[in-house]
Design an enzyme around this catalytic site. Sequence first.
Site, mmCIF file in Angstrom:
data_model
loop_
_atom_site.group_PDB
_atom_site.id
_atom_site.type_symbol
_atom_site.label_atom_id
_atom_site.label_comp_id
_atom_site.label_asym_id
_atom_site.label_seq_id
_atom_site.Cartn_x
_atom_site.Cartn_y
_atom_site.Cartn_z
ATOM 1 N N GLY A 170 -1.050 -5.897 1.206
ATOM 2 C CA GLY A 170 -1.895 -5.399 0.131
ATOM 3 C C GLY A 170 -1.182 -4.325 -0.671
ATOM 4 C CB CYS A 171 -1.586 -3.240 -4.175
ATOM 5 S SG CYS A 171 -3.387 -3.190 -4.266
ATOM 6 C CG PHE A 172 -4.765 0.722 -2.037
ATOM 7 C CD1 PHE A 172 -4.437 1.836 -2.803
ATOM 8 C CD2 PHE A 172 -5.922 0.022 -2.368
ATOM 9 C CE1 PHE A 172 -5.242 2.237 -3.866
ATOM 10 C CE2 PHE A 172 -6.727 0.407 -3.422
ATOM 11 C CZ PHE A 172 -6.386 1.513 -4.176
ATOM 12 C CB ALA A 173 -1.141 -2.149 2.898
ATOM 13 C CB ALA A 175 1.423 2.540 -2.277
#
Lengths: 362, 362, 362, 362
Positions: A170-173, A175
């Site tokens: 995932g994108c948040f993961a 980062a």
Amino acid sequence: MNDVNAKLETRNSKPREARNSKLRVAIFGGSGYGGAELLRILLQHPDAEIALVTANEHAGKGVGEVHKNLYGLTDLTFSNAPEELDTLKDLDCVFLALPHGQAMEIAPQLPSHLKVIDLSGDFRLRNKDVFVEHYGREHTAMHTQSEFIYGLTETNREAIKHARFIANPGCFATATLLGLAPLAANDLITGRVVVDAKTGSSGSGAKPAANTHHPQRSNSFYAYKPFTHQHVPEIEQELRNIGAWVSELVFMTHSLPVSRGIFASIYVETKKEIADGDISPLFADFYSDSFFVRLVKGSPDINWVKTTNFCDVGFAVRGRQLVVFSALDNLVKGAAGQAVQNMNLMFGLCEKTGLMLLGTNP
Amino acid sequence: MNDVNAKLETRNSKPREARNSKLRVAIFGGSGYGGAELLRILLQHPDAEIALVTANEHAGKGVGEVHKNLYGLTDLTFSNAPEELDTLKDLDCVFLALPHGQAMEIAPQLPSHLKVIDLSGDFRLRNKDVFVEHYGREHTAMHTQSEFIYGLTETNREAIKHARFIANPGCFATATLLGLAPLAANDLITGRVVVDAKTGSSGSGAKPAANTHHPQRSNSFYAYKPFTHQHVPEIEQELRNIGAWVSELVFMTHSLPVSRGIFASIYVETKKEIADGDISPLFADFYSDSFFVRLVKGSPDINWVKTTNFCDVGFAVRGRQLVVFSALDNLVKGAAGQAVQNMNLMFGLCEKTGLMLLGTNP
Amino acid sequence: MNDVNAKLETRNSKPREARNSKLRVAIFGGSGYGGAELLRILLQHPDAEIALVTANEHAGKGVGEVHKNLYGLTDLTFSNAPEELDTLKDLDCVFLALPHGQAMEIAPQLPSHLKVIDLSGDFRLRNKDVFVEHYGREHTAMHTQSEFIYGLTETNREAIKHARFIANPGCFATATLLGLAPLAANDLITGRVVVDAKTGSSGSGAKPAANTHHPQRSNSFYAYKPFTHQHVPEIEQELRNIGAWVSELVFMTHSLPVSRGIFASIYVETKKEIADGDISPLFADFYSDSFFVRLVKGSPDINWVKTTNFCDVGFAVRGRQLVVFSALDNLVKGAAGQAVQNMNLMFGLCEKTGLMLLGTNP
Amino acid sequence: MNDVNAKLETRNSKPREARNSKLRVAIFGGSGYGGAELLRILLQHPDAEIALVTANEHAGKGVGEVHKNLYGLTDLTFSNAPEELDTLKDLDCVFLALPHGQAMEIAPQLPSHLKVIDLSGDFRLRNKDVFVEHYGREHTAMHTQSEFIYGLTETNREAIKHARFIANPGCFATATLLGLAPLAANDLITGRVVVDAKTGSSGSGAKPAANTHHPQRSNSFYAYKPFTHQHVPEIEQELRNIGAWVSELVFMTHSLPVSRGIFASIYVETKKEIADGDISPLFADFYSDSFFVRLVKGSPDINWVKTTNFCDVGFAVRGRQLVVFSALDNLVKGAAGQAVQNMNLMFGLCEKTGLMLLGTNP
């Protein structure tokens, strides 16, 4: 060739071994933003060609009619998802860029010679109960899940090279993990970790909704899904994979009034005091082979990574308080770019191939 | 009281004659952006109180739950539209802020003692065929239409004072007409007039749609509905009312990536050359009694009128080429503000009452 | 008058006692954004009139020429700062909205009958060394500083009522303190507190600079001044004033690509587990007399407080992890609005007088 | 290779004849936005290498320190402008991306074997008096001006191929001329032409200023320089070059609250009525060899051309009223991209080389 251009010359540096033709790839779910970025990147990829791109609601339409940035640049048209998945026999790689829940229907049926990269959350979690809790549905393909490798390229590079199935993070993961990984690997963290994460509006997808209505969103900033974002368990799972993670994770997501970008402010208490000058080498060492993680002085800025595959990381320290800042483009390093980076590794290509997407100023 | 504050003191300057209580008003359609602005303005209006506000999909909810800017500021709740319109007998004034097509169902049934201000396009056009052409539906209440006065306050002030029914102008029409009226009234225009008009995203309403999806809209600018915007016929109709309008109107609408604001660039060829120094007095004279039209040097800016009831007008001239610039807030002077301005006149109040909505810097 | 409008009717509810005329106020430094908002608010204030507004670089110009939102609304002109401060004898109150460092030159010289509200950081800190460390200059008026009351209205209301000198809080400090005060007062906090704070671009002032250059700022998000923002010591000082503050404060400031707004995400570990349902009454009780703090469900949004004097506060809880969200307009509750709120109290007026600045949707 | 990818494969399609090494280019003025885009494009150009980039105020600094989008991608450092211009003997091409007025000092002194592309306005105008009128300075190198070719690639392709000196067009001029050229070439225009042009904030350059101050600009739209923009004379000059231009040009520039993009709405009266279906082939025919002009249905959108070298053109027609819409990225097709397109032609390369900069969705 001089030093200057050498950094940008990846095409011929690591040719695909013993192969005369390009990789033939398919994109399932080409009409969303993840699909849009896969198309942008793969259309320019020197060693891949797009053989199939599906989008049921746009079947028959030209790709450039839907993604008008690509107008005039491709004759590709959208297809319906193939009913008989064994018609995919002349493909090498499939990207699944579908809404959560669809990949678990498709992946188990795909011919065994195909490599598969799933951009959804369907196959990231190893624990079935945790999946149900965060995605609100039963998992119907846990047997296939066990064959999936978590595709955070920088921490799982070797496993990715030999994987058949990739669960793209995932994108948040992405980062958060790229900010925390060097600390977790060196067992430097104590106590709870606070992650204050912010995302641009494209993270909500291509479909209009109340929270992405322009009159509202353009002057707003707010938090959402406190403590419970579905990326939390994949972050914790992967941190345990990287090091001896026993800390508590306090994870908070917020909405930014920009189109693209993730910025994570990661607050860590270190086991002992670390001098400012010792942090930098620690990160540099951990990412010495990772071209797409750039260490910056002070704070990164989403402005400098937008449309690129870079994750820029910076930090500040005071005593045992360390804050790490991490910035990336949610649709590139946070989705399609990292997916292609993984494809490159899976097929023996240089990781950078086709990913030299330079950002702009401004 | 000194000069400085006198401009802002309207509350007590022109009290409603022979009236002890406040005007009791209803808002039909209070959940949209027009309704939101009517609520904001009328909640602060010294001589009006909101007796009823409808929104079928939010019936029973507090106004401050839906319009969170008003949270904690009112105990009003949304009602269903009343089935029996004669229950409205203790009201003085009704604002209709409904989607096009609904006002024409309701207006003819309203009790005759009620004054009615319709913010939709239902009653602006006097010609039934023109209505059908631009709104794509039959008109079912043309007999009532004939009682409506077009509510462009600055050009129809006297008629408005005596009206029972007001057709409140469209936002583009208001900006365009306020720029052109002094020229049309003085019969200065020859040849075609080009109006290049731009609107913020709130002009599309409160409901999410593809053209107001934040990731898309926030970096975009484009034209839409070339030549055919439904505000064109009301502009032409009113120009003929103001002067001897025989010119051709080329009207083009564009979408701005801001939340609020209309900006119209109006290109006129004058019958004879007019010196720069002669235009200004002409506008000043025409608007001498019009507090809400501000004449500015050079170009106005939507930034200076946002959230206010002002329409700022500027111009530039070269030979017989004259360009007039007009800027307003589409939801205030372009909708709810002008509606309240008309209500004030209809009930013998000072036009400015409750409309001293000061803008901000920045 | 019904309940609905009663909330908005403050003008006559608490008239200034024994006073026939309006308060005469001066604004020193009227050309910046703080000055702009003081002007907007005070021009509408029913019990105050602006007798003097200074701006050396604009002396002689009309206020409406510089702050074009006020064009046509006032005949005030900017003056030079008066050389002889005793010419101020017919004033009641002075607002100092000057760059850091100037108020400490002026405040000690002002006639003793004048009440003074300083919006800069000059008089907020009681410790001279801490001032030097954070503002990079010597303090030349510490004797006067001791007479200053810290003007966070909601926590210091009684002291403010009797103060002659007010040090108006910083914008970040206001957002952070209003989120933490109920917790600190109830001694609920243990361990470090992480504050992840974000500000709109108007926080950098009206003068163009690299970090507010539109092409750059409009698609950016980044952190700045890690750990060292000058609002940190005033937050710590005031927390010690409110409760038994012994925690460590980790404070991080970030830049948002919006014009107005502060959003603070405040991460707290509570001494013991507190049920979700117990937090809300705790805040409600603490702010029972505080109209301008609105408790919201879930997260507040800067969109709903922009241009208003409200600070919206929400929270989420998991075990002993509590996050408080606080949103306000940096120029209103974070500066000019709170300054006027304090003025109201200092002169025996209702706190809300002139501050019913309703926000807008959108 | 299939059709799909063929559109994107330009690198090897037209190799530079009889040349073993890359073009060696210099950029004078590399710290502005034009310079930033030249760097982005040329760093990826397969047949060019940057041998020198100057920026006096940043001399000695790494390019990636100033343009942080390029951080980690190049070892280039900024130099001072060379005092002895004959040190440039081992270069092939020089780009001048300097403030107006500096190129006319440098160009005449450059060694005669060098090809020169000037992005400023110094050499666009053939008439000395017109230059003085619009640029407010004397022209000191009109003898050199006569050797310059106006670099609007699509209309001057053959002349550019043989040119030594190129005056690269202005951003507004490119958008306007590409919209008008097919009409002017076919002598279809009568009467005045109104051009309502809008630009993003990067058009004002990299230096902060009042009109690009984020708090102000982000919610604004306004007109500036009515009738008098310095791009007007180059548009008129080139239109006379393309066809029998005798119409009056009414040209108005406006400021958009976006970072990048030009949108021109061009209002034309045609000599006779032209059917909608006849306009399209006329444009298609005129641009049949022009890959970078894309004809779209309805209106283009700056969102689809940002960061690319495309100019998207659409139109609408009613009777003899024709409006042409033209959208491009002011820094790419409006500056650096077109400059490289011209370089390609001057050195016998395929026009598209290095310019396959795909846009993004969103």
